[in-house]
Design a protein around this motif. Structure first.
Motif, PDB file in Angstrom:
ATOM      1  N   MET A   1      10.424   5.314   0.432  1.00 24.52           N
ATOM      2  CA  MET A   1      10.707   5.506  -0.970  1.00 24.52           C
ATOM      3  C   MET A   1      11.774   4.504  -1.402  1.00 24.52           C
TER       4      MET A   1
ATOM      5  N   ILE B   1      13.642   2.742  -4.572  1.00 22.76           N
ATOM      6  CA  ILE B   1      13.908   2.782  -6.008  1.00 22.76           C
ATOM      7  C   ILE B   1      14.519   1.442  -6.395  1.00 22.76           C
TER       8      ILE B   1
ATOM      9  N   GLU C   1       9.931   3.482  -8.694  1.00 17.96           N
ATOM     10  CA  GLU C   1       9.915   4.079  -7.367  1.00 17.96           C
ATOM     11  C   GLU C   1       8.548   3.812  -6.757  1.00 17.96           C
ATOM     12  N   ASP C   2       8.524   3.008  -5.719  1.00 18.30           N
ATOM     13  CA  ASP C   2       7.282   2.652  -5.031  1.00 18.30           C
ATOM     14  C   ASP C   2       6.203   2.173  -5.999  1.00 18.30           C
TER      15      ASP C   2
END
Length: 84
Positions: free
Chosen positions: A1, A3, A30-31
């Motif tokens: 993950m 950010i 995020e991703d």
């Protein structure tokens, strides 16, 4: 993950009297998925100092701000100040 935060100029507009308006979008990702987005708008008057302005905005200013456009804008401002 992961950010990340990215800033991009996503809109540039040149008005009839040569004022350049631009919008910077700040995206929180995020991703690869956008979590949030905020905007900051700025304007530049013909002939204004472009120090610190993003390169793509400067390129538009350099195209739009001919000597004639700058002179006409300055004359318009002077006329408005004289009438105020």
């Amino acid at each position: 993950m992961a950010i990340t935060k990215e800033k991009v100029i996503d809109q540039i507009t040149v008005t009839e009297n040569g004022i350049v308006l631009y919008r910077e979008a700040t995206r929180i990702m995020e991703d690869g998925n956008e979590l949030s987005k905020t905007y900051h708008r700025s304007s530049l008057q013909p002939g204004q100092d472009l120090t610190g302005i993003p390169a793509n905005v400067v390129a538009h200013c350099n195209l739009a701000w001919t000597a004639e456009v700058i002179a006409a804008y300055q004359a318009q401002v002077a006329a408005q100040q004289a009438g105020a």
